[in-house]
Motif scaffolding. Structure first.
Motif, short mmCIF file in Angstrom:
data_model
loop_
_atom_site.label_atom_id
_atom_site.label_comp_id
_atom_site.label_asym_id
_atom_site.label_seq_id
_atom_site.Cartn_x
_atom_site.Cartn_y
_atom_site.Cartn_z
N GLY A 254 0.79 -1.22 0.00
CA GLY A 254 0.00 0.00 0.00
C GLY A 254 0.82 1.27 0.00
O GLY A 254 0.35 2.33 -0.44
N GLY A 255 2.06 1.18 0.50
CA GLY A 255 2.92 2.35 0.51
C GLY A 255 3.56 2.64 -0.83
O GLY A 255 4.26 3.64 -0.98
N GLY A 256 3.32 1.76 -1.82
CA GLY A 256 3.88 1.97 -3.14
C GLY A 256 2.90 2.68 -4.06
O GLY A 256 2.51 3.82 -3.83
N ALA A 257 2.47 1.99 -5.13
CA ALA A 257 1.61 2.62 -6.14
C ALA A 257 0.32 3.21 -5.57
O ALA A 257 -0.06 4.32 -5.94
CB ALA A 257 1.30 1.62 -7.26
N PRO A 258 -0.39 2.53 -4.65
CA PRO A 258 -1.61 3.15 -4.12
C PRO A 258 -1.34 4.49 -3.43
O PRO A 258 -2.10 5.45 -3.62
CB PRO A 258 -2.13 2.10 -3.13
CG PRO A 258 -1.63 0.80 -3.67
CD PRO A 258 -0.26 1.12 -4.21
N ALA A 259 -0.28 4.56 -2.62
CA ALA A 259 0.04 5.83 -1.95
C ALA A 259 0.49 6.88 -2.96
O ALA A 259 0.23 8.07 -2.79
CB ALA A 259 1.12 5.60 -0.90
N GLU A 260 1.16 6.45 -4.02
CA GLU A 260 1.61 7.40 -5.05
C GLU A 260 0.42 7.97 -5.82
O GLU A 260 0.39 9.17 -6.13
CB GLU A 260 2.59 6.69 -5.99
CG GLU A 260 3.92 6.33 -5.32
CD GLU A 260 4.72 5.30 -6.09
OE1 GLU A 260 5.84 4.98 -5.66
OE2 GLU A 260 4.22 4.79 -7.12
N VAL A 261 -0.55 7.12 -6.13
CA VAL A 261 -1.78 7.61 -6.76
C VAL A 261 -2.49 8.58 -5.83
O VAL A 261 -2.94 9.66 -6.24
CB VAL A 261 -2.72 6.44 -7.13
CG1 VAL A 261 -4.08 6.96 -7.58
CG2 VAL A 261 -2.10 5.59 -8.22
N TRP A 262 -2.58 8.19 -4.56
CA TRP A 262 -3.24 9.04 -3.56
C TRP A 262 -2.59 10.42 -3.51
O TRP A 262 -3.28 11.44 -3.49
CB TRP A 262 -3.18 8.37 -2.20
CG TRP A 262 -3.92 9.09 -1.12
CD1 TRP A 262 -5.20 8.86 -0.70
CD2 TRP A 262 -3.45 10.18 -0.32
NE1 TRP A 262 -5.54 9.73 0.30
CE2 TRP A 262 -4.48 10.56 0.56
CE3 TRP A 262 -2.24 10.88 -0.27
CZ2 TRP A 262 -4.35 11.59 1.48
CZ3 TRP A 262 -2.10 11.92 0.65
CH2 TRP A 262 -3.14 12.27 1.51
N ALA A 263 -1.27 10.44 -3.47
CA ALA A 263 -0.55 11.71 -3.34
C ALA A 263 -0.77 12.60 -4.56
O ALA A 263 -1.06 13.80 -4.42
CB ALA A 263 0.94 11.44 -3.15
N GLN A 264 -0.67 12.04 -5.76
CA GLN A 264 -0.85 12.86 -6.96
C GLN A 264 -2.28 13.37 -7.05
O GLN A 264 -2.52 14.54 -7.36
CB GLN A 264 -0.49 12.08 -8.22
CG GLN A 264 -0.69 12.90 -9.49
CD GLN A 264 -0.21 12.18 -10.74
OE1 GLN A 264 0.69 11.36 -10.68
NE2 GLN A 264 -0.80 12.50 -11.88
N PHE A 265 -3.24 12.49 -6.80
CA PHE A 265 -4.63 12.91 -6.87
C PHE A 265 -4.93 14.00 -5.86
O PHE A 265 -5.55 15.02 -6.18
CB PHE A 265 -5.57 11.72 -6.65
CG PHE A 265 -6.98 12.14 -6.35
CD1 PHE A 265 -7.77 12.71 -7.33
CD2 PHE A 265 -7.51 11.99 -5.06
CE1 PHE A 265 -9.07 13.13 -7.04
CE2 PHE A 265 -8.80 12.40 -4.77
CZ PHE A 265 -9.58 12.97 -5.76
N THR A 266 -4.50 13.80 -4.61
CA THR A 266 -4.78 14.78 -3.56
C THR A 266 -4.14 16.12 -3.89
O THR A 266 -4.76 17.18 -3.70
CB THR A 266 -4.28 14.26 -2.21
OG1 THR A 266 -4.92 13.02 -1.91
CG2 THR A 266 -4.57 15.25 -1.09
N ARG A 267 -2.92 16.08 -4.39
CA ARG A 267 -2.23 17.32 -4.75
C ARG A 267 -2.99 18.08 -5.82
O ARG A 267 -3.22 19.28 -5.73
CB ARG A 267 -0.81 17.00 -5.23
CG ARG A 267 0.01 18.25 -5.57
CD ARG A 267 1.44 17.88 -5.96
NE ARG A 267 1.49 17.11 -7.20
CZ ARG A 267 1.83 15.83 -7.28
NH1 ARG A 267 2.15 15.16 -6.18
NH2 ARG A 267 1.85 15.20 -8.44
N GLU A 268 -3.44 17.37 -6.87
CA GLU A 268 -4.13 18.03 -7.98
C GLU A 268 -5.56 18.40 -7.61
O GLU A 268 -6.07 19.45 -8.03
CB GLU A 268 -4.12 17.11 -9.21
CG GLU A 268 -2.73 16.82 -9.75
CD GLU A 268 -1.97 18.08 -10.12
OE1 GLU A 268 -2.60 19.02 -10.64
OE2 GLU A 268 -0.75 18.13 -9.87
N ALA A 269 -6.23 17.55 -6.85
CA ALA A 269 -7.62 17.82 -6.49
C ALA A 269 -7.74 19.04 -5.61
O ALA A 269 -8.75 19.77 -5.67
CB ALA A 269 -8.23 16.61 -5.78
N LEU A 270 -6.73 19.30 -4.79
CA LEU A 270 -6.77 20.44 -3.87
C LEU A 270 -5.91 21.60 -4.35
O LEU A 270 -5.70 22.57 -3.59
CB LEU A 270 -6.33 20.00 -2.47
CG LEU A 270 -7.21 18.94 -1.80
CD1 LEU A 270 -6.63 18.55 -0.45
CD2 LEU A 270 -8.64 19.43 -1.66
N ALA A 271 -5.43 21.52 -5.58
CA ALA A 271 -4.60 22.61 -6.11
C ALA A 271 -5.40 23.90 -6.09
O ALA A 271 -6.59 23.94 -6.39
CB ALA A 271 -4.17 22.28 -7.54
#
Length: 784
Positions: A636-653
């Motif tokens: 879970g700390g790999g690709a799922p967390a990486e997707v989470w981070a990019q999405f959260t960053r862009e969604a709250l930009a």
């Protein structure tokens, strides 16, 4: 012989004519013209009587039939929160609207194009019908000669076939209909059933197809163009057939001029009107891509919440505005594409064929679902990965155990309060104590032992032995109760009150899990997620369920759990989430045999869950993800967390990052000490082993009975060759395969400072240590 003639015998029945009586005058024969006139009059009278009889018979015999199926068929329109279309279901692109929603200028444009005397004229116009028939016979082009009422009858009750029988029925039904319905009702039906081209039936669908707006927002020029399409939809579509632009313009001018003539439009407005070129025709996309998953999730929401039953919803005609936000939805798709899909190479790596991704994002304050990711393409993978409930959630369940402990003021087996700083025995395969059921001794990841560690550190490193014991200390039934209160459905498969509940054998969906984590983000206040903002049909709104709001757990319990989960992101197995660029809390998780990997996390403004699952595309069987993306294993700390981070960053930009406003419970303050690999919480060197997943229900009796121990007096961490990890047992991405200590924010647990602490004795097992003074400076984690 005498000259006299003898009397001649006469024929019987004939009297002799008296020669002395003059013959009667001969009757004069009537003139030829008079005979013709009389014959013609008789013929006309007979014809009139025949027509009257036929009319009477037709009127009595032809009833108004039920509407044809094609006329009543409608699609359901699904929209983003801002009104942008998502999709339409059903084969007919139609959305009926009330006449009042059509601007008056648009109504006048249609009348100017089709039937200027509609408001005052009869339902049928025999003269126009005869004229149209004559023009058709003489080669002047096919003409209908039908009034709006007759056209509506054809569209709604009959069909489009060109036969005498249909024409006769149309005639009589129109007359009857005109007596039973008002002009406004007929005109409304006409506007909703007429075909405008581009597979658009009705004025609302046409407004969307040609101008990307609702009918209510059309202006006069646009309405005149749509009205001109009624005569020949395809021929007058200037975007699709630019060569017909001159004809379309002529028809458009005809409509506007008619409006001026009828005094529906001023000459100044007419002169100012500019031709409104329609948008390019877009191919029907149906339910491809994410659209099908979104529609499926919305339909499930409406039916399970009792808003509509499946049959009623399938009948169509509903305008459904969702809570989904297009920009966030697009950001989710982009994040999955860039972090996962672009890294797949099924041709070279067969395991990549099994990769599936799902996710859901919720606004914690409002409980609105703002984005969903259901899969690569609904037309290729029909199962919605955002809402399916058949993969273990793994260690993403552990925060619910901690929240339950804090909410219930639970005690350890030795009577000490459970806080983030309470020590537990993290020995691998340690049997849980105080459980009256079958022996349960879960394995840690790679069979690593940690000795005595704090709850905070056990959360950072996702230590199964600690959380299984904590679940028993709290009470598995209370753990389940808390998980349900936070947002997991009570019917979640495998959500059973046993020690293994802590390791996440339950198979909740990504959406379920996002709702529960959103409750933690909202300081323990739970609101049932909502996916639909508004549902209307024919302009009338339906009642929707209230998201409600209740305190599921105390604010202190929720906020203390959040504080621990912040440590997971800052220094534990979820450090990849730091790329979001704002304060975050979260937890990683892995299903048995690496069949799924999860990251569930939140900021103060957004709670999101991302899952990566393995499934055979042919058999549907769940598959391990060992080797996917070219990695030895997926966590879970790999690709799922990486997707989470990019999405959260862009969604709250574009929004300011917010800090968590936490109210911690008593004893939850963070205690820190210098990092020392020789101290508790650090697996011994050489504690390696081949990865082999252990399920939440897998038990072992290899470990000895529980014995009290102080920090630093635990068993040695090395346990021989590693045999695997439990579901959700995580390692930091890019770190050594052996699980690290997971110290909070760069500090290790307090080292053993001898048998005595203070003037007399040190703390007993399960007791927190006092914070050292002064606090040491932070040291970097290994691999950081």
């Amino acid at each position: 012989m005498s000259d006299a003639q003898p009397d001649r015998p006469h024929r019987p029945g004939w009297a002799p004519r008296d020669p002395t009586v003059p013959p009667p005058p001969r009757r004069r024969r009537r003139s030829r013209p008079r005979r013709i006139l009389r014959a013609l009059f008789g013929t006309l009278l007979l014809a009139a009587l025949t027509l009257a009889g036929g009319f009477l018979a037709g009127y009595l015999l032809v009833d108004i039939p039920p509407a044809n199926a094609a006329a009543t068929a409608q699609s359901n329109a699904y929209l983003y929160r801002d009104g942008t279309p998502i999709a339409r279901d059903g084969e007919v692109n139609r959305e009926n609207i009330r006449l009042a929603r059509v601007p008056l200028a648009v109504r006048h444009a249609v009348l100017a194009a089709e039937d200027r005397d509609f408001s005052t004229a009869p339902a049928v116009d025999p003269r126009a019908m005869v004229r149209a028939a004559w023009n058709t016979l003489t080669g002047k082009g096919r003409q209908s000669g039908s009034t709006i009422t007759q056209q509506y009858v054809k569209n709604y009750y009959l069909g489009q076939e060109q036969t005498v029988t249909r024409k006769v029925k149309e005639f009589f039904i129109a007359i009857k209909l005109n007596r039973e319905k008002s002009k406004d009702q007929i005109f409304e039906g006409y506007l909703n059933t007429s075909y405008f081209g581009r597979n658009a039936y009705g004025i609302q669908a046409a407004a969307r197809a040609y101008y990307g707006k609702d009918a209510a927002d059309l202006d006069t020029a646009e309405g005149a163009y749509l009205a001109s399409l009624l005569k020949a939809p395809s021929a007058y579509d200037v975007a699709t057939y630019p060569e017909n632009r001159a004809k379309a313009l002529a028809r458009w001018h005809y409509v506007l001029d008619g409006m001026v003539k009828e005094r529906w439009l001023s000459r100044a407005e007419r002169a100012a009107a500019a031709f409104p070129t329609p948008q390019t025709a877009r191919p029907a996309t149906g339910l491809a891509g994410q659209r099908g998953y979104l529609v499926q999730a919305v339909e499930e929401y409406l039916t399970t919440n009792g808003v509509l039953d499946e049959k009623t919803l399938a009948a169509g005609g509903y305008r459904i505005t969702t809570t989904l936000e297009k920009e966030k939805q697009d950001a989710f798709v982009t994040a999955v594409d860039e972090q996962v899909m672009s890294r797949l190479d099924p041709a070279q790596n067969p395991v990549d064929r099994f990769v599936r991704v799902g996710g859901a994002a919720i606004d914690p304050a409002s409980s609105r679902v703002v984005a969903l990711y259901g899969g690569i393409d609904y037309t290729k993978q029909y199962v919605n990965n955002a809402t399916r409930r058949d993969y273990q959630v793994g260690s993403t369940f552990k925060p619910f155990v901690l929240a339950a402990a804090l909410q219930n003021a639970s005690l350890t087996q030795y009577g000490e309060p459970i806080t983030p700083n309470t020590y537990y025995d993290g020995t691998d395969k340690r049997p849980v104590q105080g459980w009256t059921g079958a022996l349960y001794a879960p394995a840690n990841e790679d069979d690593a032992s940690y000795g005595d560690i704090t709850v905070r550190t056990a959360t950072d490193s996702s230590v199964n032995a600690v959380y299984a014991q904590m679940a028993v200390d709290v009470g598995p039934a209370k753990v389940k109760e808390t998980a349900v209160a936070l947002g997991l459905p009570a019917r979640t498969p495998d959500l059973k009150p046993s020690p293994s509940i802590a390791l996440g054998p339950a198979t909740a969906s990504a959406l379920d899990l996002a709702e529960a984590y959103a409750t933690l983000a909202n300081h323990g206040r739970h609101g049932t997620y909502t996916l639909v903002e508004e549902v209307t049909k024919d302009g009338e709104a339906l009642n929707l369920p209230d998201a409600g709001g209740r305190q599921a757990v105390s604010r202190e319990a929720a906020d203390t759990t959040t504080a621990v989960l912040r440590s997971v992101v800052e220094s534990g197995t979820g450090t990849a989430a730091l790329a979001a660029g704002r304060p975050a809390a979260g937890k990683t998780g892995t299903a048995e045999d690496d069949k799924a990997a999860w990251f569930a996390g939140y900021t103060p403004d957004l709670a999101t869950v991302v899952t990566m699952m393995g499934q055979d595309p042919e058999s549907g069987e769940q598959k391990p993800l060992y080797g996917a993306l070219g990695l030895p294993r997926i966590n879970g700390g790999g690709a799922p967390a990486e997707v989470w981070a990019q999405f959260t960053r862009e969604a709250l930009a574009g929004t300011e990052p917010r800090e968590f406003e936490l109210q911690l419970g008593e004893g939850a303050e963070e205690w820190l000490a210098p990092l020392d690999p020789a101290q508790p919480g650090m697996p011994a060197e050489g504690d390696e082993g081949q990865a082999h997943e252990r399920g939440p229900e897998e038990e072992t009796a290899q470990a000895g009975p529980e014995r009290p121990r102080r920090p630093g007096q635990g068993e040695g961490p090395g346990q021989g060759p590693g045999q695997g990890r439990g579901p959700g047992q995580e390692q930091a991405p890019g770190a050594d395969p052996r699980p690290g200590p997971g110290p909070d924010t760069g500090f290790a647990p307090v080292p053993d400072i001898g048998p005595d602490i203070g003037p007399e004795t040190g703390p007993g097992p399960g007791q927190p240590l006092p914070p050292p003074s002064p606090l040491p400076l932070p040291l970097p984690l290994p691999g950081q």
